[in-house]
Design an enzyme around this catalytic site. Structure first.
Site, PDB file in Angstrom:
ATOM      1  N   GLU A  82      -4.157  -3.772  -5.661  1.00 44.70           N
ATOM      2  CA  GLU A  82      -3.932  -2.881  -6.793  1.00 44.70           C
ATOM      3  C   GLU A  82      -4.209  -1.422  -6.437  1.00 44.70           C
ATOM      4  OE1 GLU A  82      -5.946  -4.378 -10.192  1.00 44.70           O
ATOM      5  OE2 GLU A  82      -4.767  -3.179 -11.589  1.00 44.70           O
ATOM      6  N   ASP A  83      -5.258  -1.181  -5.657  1.00 44.54           N
ATOM      7  CA  ASP A  83      -5.704   0.200  -5.459  1.00 44.54           C
ATOM      8  C   ASP A  83      -5.398   0.792  -4.091  1.00 44.54           C
ATOM      9  OD1 ASP A  83      -6.656   0.039  -7.992  1.00 44.54           O
ATOM     10  OD2 ASP A  83      -8.739  -0.355  -7.422  1.00 44.54           O
TER      11      ASP A  83
END
Ligand code: MN
Length: 731
Positions: A82-83
């Site tokens: 996600e990051d």
């Protein structure tokens, strides 16, 4: 409010509690540690600490739960997809399919498909649904997610007040109950306390400081108690580990709130836990404790024989100590304790230590799955959020429309419930349904995640079968109400016809069918439309007896009005409409000292009962009654014709009513009729019986006090055996 800032745990410190992990697993986790650290390099959290600190803390929670190496690695990597630029494919290549699948699960769980207009409850429903689906695939995803939430809550102090509130509320609504469902008490309590701290900071601080104040005193007391219990058990040959049990702030608050008691009475309660190695020993320890102190009635619970829903097992009891204080005792085996603390995660702990506990784990998961997808027989019409708050997994099922909207229904709901939930009209026209592309019957029980397409007819309505409780076509009260409403509307036409018949019959029975119209009756009931009246009669909302009462009241008023118009006091013994007579046989106006004169109310002044009156002896028309202040009286040329008169006693007014009863003659019929009359305490003035070919016709003349009494009398007569009809004789 600050939060805990952790310094970055080294890899060695992270896995320190894993004493029996293989070298292979250590290497695997170490690679994940290094991979995550470099992937998140340079990223900071709001607290200012390196982002990777969060990942390690989440992994540490997994380590404390003794999870397997794939879960720990996935925890370290849970935010990389996600990051950072890392992809799931890379994770699968560099680590394992297992790790990639876990990270994918956590990532998916985090992505809310939120539209601006989605309400809070829809968001929660969506989250819950995803959680359930993820759990069904792999419960480890949920455990990582819970650990992620736990660490975020620990560091919530750095977030904005709005996101603190939102996160705290979500934690209270979703995550703490989830941990509870999974049986991980430690996590549940910490999540609750952290959330409570933000949701109700004043109460949190108050309880926390009260606990702190007396910690030393309390700890000393409990330590003594623990020692005493241990030696007591030892003397009986029971090897046990006794420990004091700390109370959690939120659970103290709930007890104070729920039982409405002060902090002192809760805090005075001492709590210990006794751990032994077998179930038999649990009961031995219990017996010993109950023999030493007086048990408190109603406080004993055997969760060993009857485990809680989430498989929690323990014996709970409370006793009164010598100094009057209450001691709460939990007795359990070491294994039960591990399950209570670790919940589903105990599976990995036991796997790690080589102990066999898989059966338990499977049972636990199976139970959760059943909670998720079996239609439970809970008739639930309460709001979704209430249901969510009280019990996360129970009683709800989430299904999708073809467009992907979530429809939230109670467990056991069918495609018909689904259809009515979308739109009343779609419900009415529902004729079939496709679930996940396949045709199903209309009593199909919807499962979590089902995609439902309702097949409708162009027109038409629901089937009566849908309301038959023997077929499980409809679960929700909302749908049942809508179906009923539809039939009520359809039935209305039939009911109007029935109501008309009933009204006609009643009017005939009362002998007023020639004089009283349906519209008049409608106005008596304050019903705007005559059809509404007829429908109400047909549905049974208005009983014929009510009609009788109203009509007789109406007649009474009419008769009075007419009599006044005619300037004539109603006279006795004339058939209906009812004429007034006073009990003692004298007229409505008593003429003093002149015997029974015919009295006439004067048209010039229209005296009404209660007015001061005076009589005038006319030539051949009896006495005309005037108001005392009538100008004709004041200007009277023949004062010798004036005579004192008074109003009759209106309280004892009765109506003389002729009634006709037709019946197939039988022995004792006359006596039965007489009994009914006597029961009603009615004077029968005249009786006349005629029998023609076995049909007897009774003509009775009675003195009736009220209209209701007449109606009651007629119904009673009609209920007598052999009676065909009982009615008032029409005018
Ligand atoms: Mn995270």
């Amino acid at each position: 409010m600050g939060g805990t800032v952790s310094t970055l745990l080294s890899f060695e410190d992270l896995i320190a509690p894993l004493t029996s992990t293989s070298i292979h697993d250590r290497r695997f986790i170490k690679r994940a540690y290094e991979f995550g650290e470099s992937a998140h390099a340079g990223q900071k959290r709001k607290s200012g600490e390196d982002y990777f600190v969060h990942c390690v803390e989440v992994a540490r929670i997994m380590v404390d739960l003794h999870m397997d190496s794939a879960t720990i690695a996935a925890a370290l990597l849970h935010d990389v997809v996600e990051d950072t630029s890392v992809t799931l494919e890379e994770l699968e290549q560099d680590f394992s399919e297992d790790v990639a699948h876990l990270v994918a699960g956590v990532t998916k769980l985090d992505q809310f498909p939120l539209h601006e207009h989605t309400s809070k409850s829809q968001r929660e429903a969506e989250y819950l649904r995803k959680t359930l689906l993820a759990m069904n695939q792999d419960v480890r995803v949920i455990l990582i997610k819970l650990a992620d939430r736990l660490h975020n809550m620990r560091t919530l102090g750095y977030m904005s007040p709005e996101s603190q509130q939102r996160n705290a509320q979500e934690t209270m609504d979703i995550f703490a109950p989830l941990a509870s469902r999974l049986g991980i008490w430690q996590m549940k309590w910490e999540l609750e306390d952290l959330a409570f701290r933000y949701l109700n900071p004043e109460k949190y601080r108050m309880i926390a400081s009260l606990i702190d104040e007396r910690r030393a005193e309390r700890d000393k007391y409990v330590a003594k108690l623990v020692e005493r219990l241990e030696s007591m058990l030892k003397a009986e040959g029971i090897g046990a580990e006794v420990s004091g049990r700390s109370k959690h702030i939120y659970s103290i608050w709930r007890k104070m709130d729920r039982k409405d008691v002060g902090f002192d009475s809760i805090f005075d309660v001492r709590a210990v836990r006794v751990m032994v190695d077998s179930v038999t020993t649990c009961y031995q320890a219990l017996g010993l404790i109950h023999n030493t102190w007086r048990p408190i009635t109603g406080e004993f619970d055997d969760y060993i024989a009857a485990p809680k829903d989430n498989f929690y097992q323990s014996l709970h009891t409370a006793v009164i100590l010598e100094d009057g204080k209450t001691l709460e005792v939990q007795i359990r085996t070491y294994e039960m304790h591990a399950h209570a603390e670790y919940g589903v995660a105990a599976h990995w702990k036991y796997k790690e230590s080589g102990l066999q506990s898989d059966q338990n784990f499977e049972r636990r998961l199976q139970h959760l799955r059943e909670l998720m997808d079996v239609g439970r027989n809970v008739d639930d019409a309460t709001e979704y959020l209430d249901a969510l708050r009280t019990d996360v997994f129970q009683d709800r099922v989430y299904a999708f429309t073809p467009r992907g909207d979530i429809i939230d229904l109670p467990a056991g709901a069918t495609p018909i419930d689904f259809a009515y939930h979308i739109h009343t009209d779609i419900g009415h026209r529902c004729r079939g349904a496709k679930v996940n592309g396949k045709l199903v019957s209309l009593d199909y029980v919807l499962q979590v995640g089902d995609r439902v397409e309702v097949l409708t007819a162009r027109r038409g309505g629901p089937s009566r079968d849908w309301l038959n409780p023997n077929h499980n076509f409809v679960k929700t009260k909302r749908a049942v109400a809508k179906i009923r409403h539809w039939f009520r509307r359809q039935d209305r036409d039939k009911m109007i016809v029935l109501g008309r018949e009933m009204l006609d019959r009643e009017l005939k029975r009362l002998g007023v069918d020639q004089r009283v119209s349906h519209d008049q009756v409608a106005s008596l009931f304050d019903v705007n439309k005559t059809d509404d009246l007829l429908a109400q009669i047909g549905f049974g909302d208005i009983h014929p007896q009510h009609i009788a009462t109203k009509i007789l009241e109406l007649e009474q008023r009419e008769a009075e009005r007419k009599a006044e118009e005619e300037n004539r006091i109603p006279l006795s013994m004339t058939p209906s409409p009812p004429r007034k007579t006073s009990k003692n046989g004298s007229k409505g106006v008593a003429v003093q000292g002149a015997g029974d004169f015919l009295t006439v109310l004067a048209r010039c002044c229209n005296p009404a009962p209660g007015d001061p009156i005076v009589g005038y002896i006319t030539r051949g028309r009896g006495v005309s009654v005037h108001r005392e202040d009538c100008s004709n009286i004041l200007n009277c040329k023949e004062p010798e014709r004036l005579i004192e008169v008074t109003w009759g006693d209106t309280d004892t007014e009765r109506y003389v009513v002729p009634v006709c009863i037709k019946a197939y003659d039988r022995k004792g019929l006359m006596r039965d009729i007489g009994t009914v009359v006597a029961e009603e305490q009615i004077n029968m003035l005249d009786v006349n019986v005629r029998t023609v070919s076995n049909v007897a016709t009774f003509n009775l003349t009675m003195e009736i006090e009220t209209a209701a009494q007449l109606s009651r009398l007629l119904s009673k007569m009609e209920r007598l055996p052999n009676v065909i009809e009982a009615k008032r004789v029409g005018a």
